[in-house]
Design a protein around this motif. Structure first.
Motif, PDB file in Angstrom:
ATOM      1  N   LEU A 140      30.824  31.309  36.882  1.00 29.55           N
ATOM      2  CA  LEU A 140      30.308  31.183  38.318  1.00 29.55           C
ATOM      3  C   LEU A 140      31.351  31.080  39.121  1.00 29.55           C
ATOM      4  O   LEU A 140      31.233  31.663  40.333  1.00 29.55           O
ATOM      5  N   GLN A 141      32.772  30.098  38.829  1.00 30.14           N
ATOM      6  CA  GLN A 141      33.553  30.344  40.020  1.00 30.14           C
ATOM      7  C   GLN A 141      34.366  31.829  40.095  1.00 30.14           C
ATOM      8  O   GLN A 141      34.347  32.263  41.525  1.00 30.14           O
ATOM      9  N   GLU A 142      34.092  32.760  39.069  1.00 30.52           N
ATOM     10  CA  GLU A 142      34.638  33.778  39.372  1.00 30.52           C
ATOM     11  C   GLU A 142      33.774  34.651  40.154  1.00 30.52           C
ATOM     12  O   GLU A 142      34.135  35.572  41.065  1.00 30.52           O
ATOM     13  N   GLU A 143      32.434  34.580  40.003  1.00 31.06           N
ATOM     14  CA  GLU A 143      31.077  35.116  40.756  1.00 31.06           C
ATOM     15  C   GLU A 143      31.344  34.529  42.426  1.00 31.06           C
ATOM     16  O   GLU A 143      31.199  35.304  43.262  1.00 31.06           O
ATOM     17  N   TYR A 144      31.511  33.392  42.393  1.00 28.43           N
ATOM     18  CA  TYR A 144      31.453  32.590  43.810  1.00 28.43           C
ATOM     19  C   TYR A 144      32.620  33.232  44.529  1.00 28.43           C
ATOM     20  O   TYR A 144      32.620  33.376  45.745  1.00 28.43           O
ATOM     21  N   ASN A 145      34.016  33.306  43.933  1.00 27.82           N
ATOM     22  CA  ASN A 145      35.015  33.966  44.598  1.00 27.82           C
ATOM     23  C   ASN A 145      34.805  35.530  45.341  1.00 27.82           C
ATOM     24  O   ASN A 145      35.058  35.704  46.346  1.00 27.82           O
ATOM     25  N   LYS A 146      34.068  36.245  44.178  1.00 24.95           N
ATOM     26  CA  LYS A 146      34.140  37.290  44.706  1.00 24.95           C
ATOM     27  C   LYS A 146      32.977  37.554  45.954  1.00 24.95           C
ATOM     28  O   LYS A 146      33.165  38.113  46.981  1.00 24.95           O
ATOM     29  N   GLY A 147      31.845  36.465  45.773  1.00 24.56           N
ATOM     30  CA  GLY A 147      30.942  36.470  47.001  1.00 24.56           C
ATOM     31  C   GLY A 147      31.775  36.006  48.249  1.00 24.56           C
ATOM     32  O   GLY A 147      31.245  36.428  49.287  1.00 24.56           O
ATOM     33  N   LEU A 148      32.447  35.045  47.870  1.00 23.19           N
ATOM     34  CA  LEU A 148      33.123  34.517  49.281  1.00 23.19           C
ATOM     35  C   LEU A 148      33.969  35.544  49.920  1.00 23.19           C
ATOM     36  O   LEU A 148      33.663  35.466  51.196  1.00 23.19           O
ATOM     37  N   TYR A 149      34.889  36.233  49.304  1.00 19.57           N
ATOM     38  CA  TYR A 149      35.599  37.284  49.891  1.00 19.57           C
ATOM     39  C   TYR A 149      34.785  38.288  50.559  1.00 19.57           C
ATOM     40  O   TYR A 149      35.134  38.785  51.535  1.00 19.57           O
ATOM     41  N   GLN A 150      33.525  38.674  49.964  1.00 17.84           N
ATOM     42  CA  GLN A 150      32.919  39.728  50.298  1.00 17.84           C
ATOM     43  C   GLN A 150      31.970  39.101  51.883  1.00 17.84           C
ATOM     44  O   GLN A 150      31.874  39.593  52.772  1.00 17.84           O
ATOM     45  N   ASN A 151      31.704  37.837  51.665  1.00 20.70           N
ATOM     46  CA  ASN A 151      30.992  37.191  52.608  1.00 20.70           C
ATOM     47  C   ASN A 151      32.170  37.204  54.155  1.00 20.70           C
ATOM     48  O   ASN A 151      31.653  37.364  55.247  1.00 20.70           O
ATOM     49  N   LEU A 152      33.295  36.653  53.756  1.00 20.74           N
ATOM     50  CA  LEU A 152      34.171  36.768  54.796  1.00 20.74           C
ATOM     51  C   LEU A 152      34.322  37.976  55.463  1.00 20.74           C
ATOM     52  O   LEU A 152      34.474  38.089  56.682  1.00 20.74           O
ATOM     53  N   PHE A 153      34.327  39.081  54.543  1.00 21.67           N
ATOM     54  CA  PHE A 153      34.645  40.505  55.151  1.00 21.67           C
ATOM     55  C   PHE A 153      33.081  40.770  56.066  1.00 21.67           C
ATOM     56  O   PHE A 153      33.266  41.030  57.198  1.00 21.67           O
TER      57      PHE A 153
END
Length: 360
Positions: free
Chosen positions: A60-73
């Motif tokens: 979950l944390q791995e997927e969350y981090n991916k989603g966070l970086y994508q959302n920031l962009f």
């Protein structure tokens, strides 16, 4: 399986499952439904993440981090678009996306986003398209006849998936409703000191997110979670009598009642937050209690009988019997042209019906 997990998320009085097999099984559902960020953030917010197995937390944390970086962009790109619209005096409303995640889930990374959806006035569409293209979104996707948005994308360095901007001028098809987008614009609220960047009122945000869930026939837990979060955050602002009046005037009443009835049926705790007094009995498509022909009938009920008038039902039946070439190509796996496309589509539908009716 993800339905069961999400029920645990919203009923914190219940202890989370201790069986590791459950968490192994639910991971695939979480990935299919695209809700890893939501599950991670809610568990962490509730202080219950550590009650789940380590492998589950890690994933979950791995997927969350991916989603966070994508959302920031995506937030950066969205901000650029909104600033340009403000400069060019184009009224615009961001739909769903990163701002929705921040407001209704509590953090920019709490709901992964893959594209940018903007609502503009139909009279501003030409200048809005020019503005989007000026920021590099130059790949124009094929227009879908009868729909209410157009799409533009640009390739991203190092990514096989382009970033898409969808410009909407409506939220539902006019051919099967009496939808009036001006009702939403009139009650939209300026964002900060902006003159042209606006946001939907709480009631209209809820209305929009219910229609969005209906359009996808609630085929993913993310649509349930969107609706639940808005109910939770806007419980004081949502007046169901006004909601029903709006849906009646737009002739979207059946689809909204269907959607909310299913959500409330699957998540009974919502009645304690905000009682929905207009429920009717509906069974969730794909439910374990629906098998064979009943499951197929449920799909037909959604497809044709979610409309408020006989005229709209007949229009939708006509669209289903003879869909546009774009819609046919999206429903069949093989590449073909002309009449063969339709033959393949009808064959696929007949096969599905026979599988549903005939005993296995």
């Amino acid at each position: 399986m993800s339905l069961e997990l999400v029920r645990f998320l919203y009923d914190i009085k219940k202890s989370l499952p201790q069986d590791e097999v459950f968490y192994h099984q639910v991971l695939q559902d979480i990935e299919d439904d695209g809700i890893a960020s939501q599950v991670y953030f809610l568990l962490k917010q509730q202080g219950r993440l550590e009650q789940t197995p380590a492998f589950f937390q890690f994933h979950l944390q791995e997927e969350y981090n991916k989603g966070l970086y994508q959302n920031l962009f995506i937030k950066n790109q969205t901000d650029q678009l909104l600033r340009l619209f403000e400069e060019r005096k184009i009224d615009v409303i961001a739909l769903k996306g990163v701002y929705f995640a921040e407001k209704y889930f509590g953090h920019i990374g709490a709901r992964a986003t893959s594209d940018i959806d903007l609502l503009v006035r139909i009279q501003d569409l030409t200048i809005a398209i020019e503005s989007v293209k000026s920021l590099g979104f130059t790949v124009e996707e094929e227009f879908i006849p009868g729909h209410f948005h157009c799409s533009f994308s640009k390739k991203l360095p190092g990514s096989p998936t382009p970033l898409v901007v969808e410009l909407h001028w409506d939220l539902v098809k006019r051919s099967t409703s009496r939808f009036n987008i001006n009702d939403l614009w009139k009650q939209s609220v300026p964002v900060s000191q902006s003159g042209y960047i606006k946001e939907l009122s709480p009631l209209h945000t809820f209305y929009m997110i219910c229609l969005h869930g209906w359009r996808h026939n609630l085929d993913s837990m993310k649509y349930f979670m969107d609706i639940i979060q808005v109910i939770d955050k806007e419980r004081k602002e949502i007046d169901f009598d006004h909601f029903i009046q709006l849906a009646e005037s737009h002739q979207t009443l059946k689809r909204n009642i269907r959607t909310l009835s299913i959500v409330y049926q699957q998540f009974p705790h919502l009645d304690e937050i905000k009682m929905f007094p207009f429920k009717v009995n509906h069974t969730l498509r794909g439910s374990q209690t629906l098998k064979g022909f009943r499951q197929y009938w449920d799909f037909l009920d959604y497809q044709f009988f979610s409309y408020d008038t006989v005229k709209h039902t007949l229009i939708e039946i006509g669209n289903w019997l003879w869909p546009s070439k774009y819609e046919v190509s999206s429903q069949i796996d093989e590449q073909s042209q002309g009449k063969k496309m339709y033959l393949l589509l009808y064959k696929k539908r007949l096969t599905s019906l026979l599988k549903a009716v005939l005993p296995h």
